[in-house]
Enzyme design. Structure first.
Site, PDB file in Angstrom:
ATOM      1  N   CYS A  73       0.954  -1.012  -0.078  1.00 16.16           N
ATOM      2  CA  CYS A  73      -0.112  -0.128  -0.054  1.00 16.16           C
ATOM      3  C   CYS A  73       0.911   1.350  -0.047  1.00 16.16           C
ATOM      4  O   CYS A  73       1.028   1.625   0.696  1.00 16.16           O
ATOM      5  CB  CYS A  73      -1.122  -0.132   0.812  1.00 16.16           C
ATOM      6  N   GLY A  74       0.999   2.321  -1.435  1.00 20.48           N
ATOM      7  CA  GLY A  74       1.766   2.849  -0.983  1.00 20.48           C
ATOM      8  C   GLY A  74       1.615   4.636  -0.226  1.00 20.48           C
ATOM      9  O   GLY A  74       1.824   4.796   0.626  1.00 20.48           O
ATOM     10  N   ASN A  75      -0.165   5.097  -0.222  1.00 23.40           N
ATOM     11  CA  ASN A  75      -0.070   6.256   0.795  1.00 23.40           C
ATOM     12  C   ASN A  75      -0.132   5.571   2.356  1.00 23.40           C
ATOM     13  O   ASN A  75       0.654   6.041   3.455  1.00 23.40           O
ATOM     14  CB  ASN A  75      -1.377   5.688   0.506  1.00 23.40           C
ATOM     15  N   HIS A 149      -2.581  -4.847 -10.102  1.00 23.06           N
ATOM     16  CA  HIS A 149      -3.427  -3.418 -11.160  1.00 23.06           C
ATOM     17  C   HIS A 149      -4.375  -3.280 -12.339  1.00 23.06           C
ATOM     18  O   HIS A 149      -3.098  -3.916 -13.618  1.00 23.06           O
ATOM     19  CB  HIS A 149      -2.536  -2.478 -10.815  1.00 23.06           C
ATOM     20  N   GLU A 197     -10.183  -0.299  -5.296  1.00 19.20           N
ATOM     21  CA  GLU A 197      -9.749  -1.188  -4.394  1.00 19.20           C
ATOM     22  C   GLU A 197     -10.083  -2.230  -4.058  1.00 19.20           C
ATOM     23  O   GLU A 197     -11.060  -2.073  -3.447  1.00 19.20           O
ATOM     24  CB  GLU A 197      -8.844  -0.331  -3.318  1.00 19.20           C
ATOM     25  N   ARG A 198      -9.225  -3.335  -4.971  1.00 13.81           N
ATOM     26  CA  ARG A 198     -10.041  -4.879  -3.591  1.00 13.81           C
ATOM     27  C   ARG A 198      -9.920  -5.360  -2.237  1.00 13.81           C
ATOM     28  O   ARG A 198      -8.213  -4.281  -1.726  1.00 13.81           O
ATOM     29  CB  ARG A 198      -8.866  -5.356  -4.146  1.00 13.81           C
TER      30      ARG A 198
END
Length: 263
Positions: A73-75, A149, A197-198
């Protein structure tokens, strides 16, 4: 059992962060769902668990609002760097690194993968783009940036019901581990993006989604690096060149800290 938590967000993509580096903590799907519940829990898109690591400053585990555990998760990575000062972070999706730059945080994700079995897909198919479609969305670019993605480019993002079509794409059998769904519109050398998002649904921002979409757009020669990705919660700057990892830069916000009774 009382445990301290931190509530943070990256462009409105929000997290509950629990630190288990000194005191171990077992997270079940049911517990993750309860904490993420916005009516009966604290409420978040993802629950983040910090653990010790033998290869990095810490290990980050990510649980979606539905309780499922995912790779990256980038954020959340930007938030964890800001919260802890960690320079390296071990995840199931690879080793990440990051550093604060004033009010922003830059993180380096893994090198993107495009092979069908690295996504993974259920069977061999081209991924650049993939010859499939769902309703008015077709021929997505498929990329793994630590998590998988699908990226669709459209002429008018406002004319696409991402929240309505997202669940059917996310759970299509061609994606055995489900997929994050990104729909983007090119605006000059920038992108406007919505991500389903999944395990979490439509979010205000998705860091890995922004990275995957920027990578797909750069590969398709729709934009050049670095590219700005605009989402409902704000914007990220994404830089990438073939053969290199993805670099993402943007804000990370600490909202509050508190104590939760995990019983």
């Amino acid at each position: 059992m009382l445990r301290q938590f931190h509530k943070m967000h990256g462009l409105g993509n929000d997290f509950v962060i629990l630190d288990a580096r000194e005191e171990p903590l077992a997270i079940t799907e049911a517990l993750a769902r309860q904490i993420a519940d916005r009516r009966e829990g604290i409420g978040c898109d993802q629950l983040i668990l910090l653990e010790p690591s033998a290869t990095a400053d810490l290990r980050m585990r990510i649980f979606n609002a539905d309780g499922s555990e995912v790779q990256s998760c980038g954020n959340a990575t930007r938030c964890v760097v800001k919260l802890t000062g960690a320079a390296t972070i071990e995840t199931a999706g690879g080793l990440l690194s990051g550093a604060a730059h004033g009010s922003e945080v830059e993180v380096t994700l893994v090198e993107p993968r495009f092979e069908w079995d690295a996504i993974p897909l259920a069977y061999p198919l081209p991924t650049d783009p993939m010859p499939m479609g769902w309703e008015n969305l077709d021929r997505p670019y498929i990329v793994n940036v630590g998590n998988p993605h699908a990226v669709f480019f459209v002429d008018d993002l406002d004319d696409t019901d991402v929240e309505g079509i997202g669940p059917g794409i996310e759970t299509d059998p061609v994606f055995p581990e489900r997929i994050n769904v990104n729909v983007a519109q090119v605006e000059g050398n920038a992108l406007r993006l919505q991500t389903f998002e999944r395990g979490a649904g439509l979010t205000r921002a998705c860091g890995t989604g922004a990275c995957a979409t920027a990578v797909a757009a750069i590969r398709a020669r729709l934009v050049t690096s670095p590219v700005t990705v605009h989402m409902a919660g704000g914007s990220l700057s994404i830089a990438w060149a073939p053969g290199e990892p993805v670099r993402m830069r943007g804000s990370a916000t600490h909202v509050f800290k508190g104590t939760i009774d995990l019983q």
